[in-house]
Design a protein around this motif. Sequence first.
Motif, PDB file in Angstrom:
ATOM      1  N   ARG A  83      20.937 -15.842  24.847  1.00 34.73           N
ATOM      2  CA  ARG A  83      19.815 -15.113  25.382  1.00 34.73           C
ATOM      3  C   ARG A  83      18.927 -16.096  26.091  1.00 34.73           C
ATOM      4  N   VAL A  84      19.082 -16.192  27.360  1.00 39.43           N
ATOM      5  CA  VAL A  84      18.331 -17.066  28.434  1.00 39.43           C
ATOM      6  C   VAL A  84      17.564 -16.269  29.453  1.00 39.43           C
ATOM      7  N   LEU A  85      16.310 -17.030  29.481  1.00 38.32           N
ATOM      8  CA  LEU A  85      15.550 -16.611  30.527  1.00 38.32           C
ATOM      9  C   LEU A  85      15.581 -17.802  31.894  1.00 38.32           C
ATOM     10  N   SER A  86      15.072 -17.354  32.950  1.00 38.44           N
ATOM     11  CA  SER A  86      14.837 -18.441  33.966  1.00 38.44           C
ATOM     12  C   SER A  86      13.767 -17.699  34.625  1.00 38.44           C
ATOM     13  N   LEU A  87      12.489 -18.726  34.892  1.00 40.16           N
ATOM     14  CA  LEU A  87      11.612 -18.477  35.644  1.00 40.16           C
ATOM     15  C   LEU A  87      11.505 -19.398  37.033  1.00 40.16           C
ATOM     16  N   LEU A  88      11.809 -18.504  38.146  1.00 37.42           N
ATOM     17  CA  LEU A  88      12.009 -19.442  39.387  1.00 37.42           C
ATOM     18  C   LEU A  88      10.767 -19.406  40.327  1.00 37.42           C
ATOM     19  N   GLY A  89      10.507 -20.384  40.926  1.00 40.45           N
ATOM     20  CA  GLY A  89       9.424 -20.677  41.748  1.00 40.45           C
ATOM     21  C   GLY A  89       9.760 -21.201  43.047  1.00 40.45           C
ATOM     22  N   ALA A  90       8.861 -21.412  44.094  1.00 43.50           N
ATOM     23  CA  ALA A  90       9.007 -21.565  45.697  1.00 43.50           C
ATOM     24  C   ALA A  90       9.982 -22.901  45.716  1.00 43.50           C
ATOM     25  N   GLY A  91       9.837 -23.812  44.568  1.00 49.80           N
ATOM     26  CA  GLY A  91      10.347 -25.149  44.706  1.00 49.80           C
ATOM     27  C   GLY A  91      12.136 -24.888  44.598  1.00 49.80           C
ATOM     28  N   LEU A  92      12.335 -23.768  44.267  1.00 50.26           N
ATOM     29  CA  LEU A  92      13.739 -23.378  44.248  1.00 50.26           C
ATOM     30  C   LEU A  92      14.277 -23.234  45.622  1.00 50.26           C
TER      31      LEU A  92
ATOM     32  N   SER B 258      17.856 -27.984  43.999  1.00 48.36           N
ATOM     33  CA  SER B 258      19.256 -27.585  44.821  1.00 48.36           C
ATOM     34  C   SER B 258      20.323 -28.607  44.420  1.00 48.36           C
ATOM     35  N   VAL B 259      19.858 -29.705  43.933  1.00 44.57           N
ATOM     36  CA  VAL B 259      20.771 -30.915  43.262  1.00 44.57           C
ATOM     37  C   VAL B 259      20.955 -30.804  41.964  1.00 44.57           C
ATOM     38  N   LEU B 260      19.829 -30.539  41.232  1.00 50.92           N
ATOM     39  CA  LEU B 260      19.916 -30.513  39.652  1.00 50.92           C
ATOM     40  C   LEU B 260      20.340 -29.239  39.029  1.00 50.92           C
ATOM     41  N   VAL B 261      20.084 -28.070  39.569  1.00 51.71           N
ATOM     42  CA  VAL B 261      20.573 -26.801  38.992  1.00 51.71           C
ATOM     43  C   VAL B 261      21.983 -26.606  38.794  1.00 51.71           C
ATOM     44  N   PRO B 262      22.872 -27.000  39.811  1.00 51.75           N
ATOM     45  CA  PRO B 262      24.150 -26.660  39.805  1.00 51.75           C
ATOM     46  C   PRO B 262      24.718 -27.637  38.782  1.00 51.75           C
ATOM     47  N   LYS B 263      24.162 -28.884  38.742  1.00 51.81           N
ATOM     48  CA  LYS B 263      24.814 -29.796  37.879  1.00 51.81           C
ATOM     49  C   LYS B 263      24.500 -29.463  36.226  1.00 51.81           C
ATOM     50  N   LEU B 264      23.155 -28.885  36.063  1.00 52.89           N
ATOM     51  CA  LEU B 264      23.097 -28.206  34.546  1.00 52.89           C
ATOM     52  C   LEU B 264      23.867 -27.365  34.233  1.00 52.89           C
ATOM     53  N   LEU B 265      24.032 -26.474  35.018  1.00 59.96           N
ATOM     54  CA  LEU B 265      24.827 -25.009  34.887  1.00 59.96           C
ATOM     55  C   LEU B 265      26.205 -25.314  35.019  1.00 59.96           C
ATOM     56  N   GLU B 266      26.712 -26.201  35.273  1.00 60.76           N
ATOM     57  CA  GLU B 266      28.208 -26.378  35.437  1.00 60.76           C
ATOM     58  C   GLU B 266      29.138 -26.281  34.213  1.00 60.76           C
TER      59      GLU B 266
ATOM     60  N   ALA C 232      23.332 -17.280  40.101  1.00 55.96           N
ATOM     61  CA  ALA C 232      24.157 -16.154  40.277  1.00 55.96           C
ATOM     62  C   ALA C 232      25.320 -16.360  39.268  1.00 55.96           C
ATOM     63  N   GLU C 233      25.947 -17.321  39.346  1.00 54.21           N
ATOM     64  CA  GLU C 233      27.286 -17.675  38.806  1.00 54.21           C
ATOM     65  C   GLU C 233      27.175 -17.547  37.260  1.00 54.21           C
ATOM     66  N   LEU C 234      25.961 -18.356  36.825  1.00 51.71           N
ATOM     67  CA  LEU C 234      25.722 -17.915  35.391  1.00 51.71           C
ATOM     68  C   LEU C 234      25.500 -16.604  34.790  1.00 51.71           C
ATOM     69  N   SER C 235      24.640 -15.989  35.711  1.00 48.13           N
ATOM     70  CA  SER C 235      24.604 -14.521  35.366  1.00 48.13           C
ATOM     71  C   SER C 235      25.719 -13.743  34.979  1.00 48.13           C
ATOM     72  N   ARG C 236      26.811 -14.150  35.972  1.00 42.42           N
ATOM     73  CA  ARG C 236      28.225 -13.249  35.797  1.00 42.42           C
ATOM     74  C   ARG C 236      28.909 -13.788  34.393  1.00 42.42           C
ATOM     75  N   LYS C 237      28.487 -14.964  34.104  1.00 39.92           N
ATOM     76  CA  LYS C 237      29.264 -15.681  32.993  1.00 39.92           C
ATOM     77  C   LYS C 237      28.362 -15.159  31.632  1.00 39.92           C
ATOM     78  N   MET C 238      27.224 -14.881  31.690  1.00 42.75           N
ATOM     79  CA  MET C 238      26.274 -14.654  30.525  1.00 42.75           C
ATOM     80  C   MET C 238      25.656 -13.474  30.735  1.00 42.75           C
ATOM     81  N   PRO C 239      25.890 -12.231  30.207  1.00 42.90           N
ATOM     82  CA  PRO C 239      25.170 -10.901  30.225  1.00 42.90           C
ATOM     83  C   PRO C 239      23.618 -11.174  29.759  1.00 42.90           C
TER      84      PRO C 239
END
Length: 312
Positions: free
Chosen positions: A27-36, A304-312, A97-104
Amino acid sequence: SNSAAPDVAIDKDTLESFHTHLSKSTRVLSLLGAGLSASSGLPTFRGAGGLWRTHDSINLATPEAFDANPGLVWQFYSYRRHISMQAQPNAAHYALAELSRKMPGFLTLSQNVDGLSQRADHPRKQLQLLHGTLFEVRCMDRAVCRYSETNFTDPIVPALAIPTSGTDLTSNEVRKDVSEQLHAKRQAKDLDISDAAIPIADLEFKDLPICPKCQKYLLRPGVVWFGESLPWQVLQTVEDFINKEETIDLIMVIGTSAKVYPAAGYIQEARDKGARVCVINMDENDRPSGGWKDGDWFFKGDASVLVPKLLE
Ligand code: BV8
């Protein structure tokens, strides 16, 4: 596409500890802001190039401002619709989006109204738009007419075309020059539509988007303004997720100054349900209020550089 951000050095052990925790999380949440969306070329609200800096947000993003000067507020939103449609989702939008598909059990709470998560095919049931979207417009009369529509027409009405400084746009040379000027203005500093380059046309009621159903009231952007409540069904969905019996394993706080409530309040609510916090932000000073806890992560750099590394 991402700006060619310099590769961000992430401490290996820290990254490993995060990956280990994420792999055990359900069970994971993300809170997104303009920096994304910054790397997609969209201006943020605060900090360098922030939108609000040249304008007090109260001047542009409140019902009172719209009542007082709908033309000015519509020029602001028409411009943001325009640049958001020109922008492309970046690798972070796709990784989420990819993590969402893997983690309901992963739910994303976005403060962004730019539509980029949706265009990255983020599963709609796992994306809550806390502050609405630029691409819904609705009748000002929410009691009787209640009309609303999805709308990507740019400009939404001819009078809202991005005005040039009265330059004759016939020759390509001039057109190229003007668009470069506008682009340079956008990149270099805040969006300041009171600037000479984008003169504020005095728009009449008849020039603005009028509700096609009742033909009596203006259409307004389908965003949540300051002083307005978040959509009740969004509030309900988020509270249902948070108040479930099970603990929450993690909340990722991505590219947000976490100053706007009640959105920012979800960070503490997640902590209260056991969540560890992972902040991804360009500015190491932008940490959520409420203190820093052992076990939290802070990754400094471009989302845009960090998130893909963290979620891979
Ligand atoms: C409400 C849509 C009540 C419009 C937006 C306490 C409780 C409740 C309310 C309040 C409260 N205290 C104050 C309030 C009132 C107000 C509020 O919170 N004010 C703030 C200023 C203190 N809240 C409200 O009015 C809310 N409504 O509470 O109503 C109510 C209840 C019942 C019935 C009636 C009324 C509504 C708030 C929603 C406002 N609408 N957006 C539009 O977009 O035009 S807010 C808008 O600003 C955004 O949606 C977003 O939420 C916010 C901007 O914040 P960020 O996204 O964080 O962007 P920012 O620029 O600030 O930060 C960018 C971050 O990214 C920075 O940290 C930067 O370092 C980092 N960064 C930059 N580049 C990168 C990066 N990070 C990584 N990579 C990069 N490349």
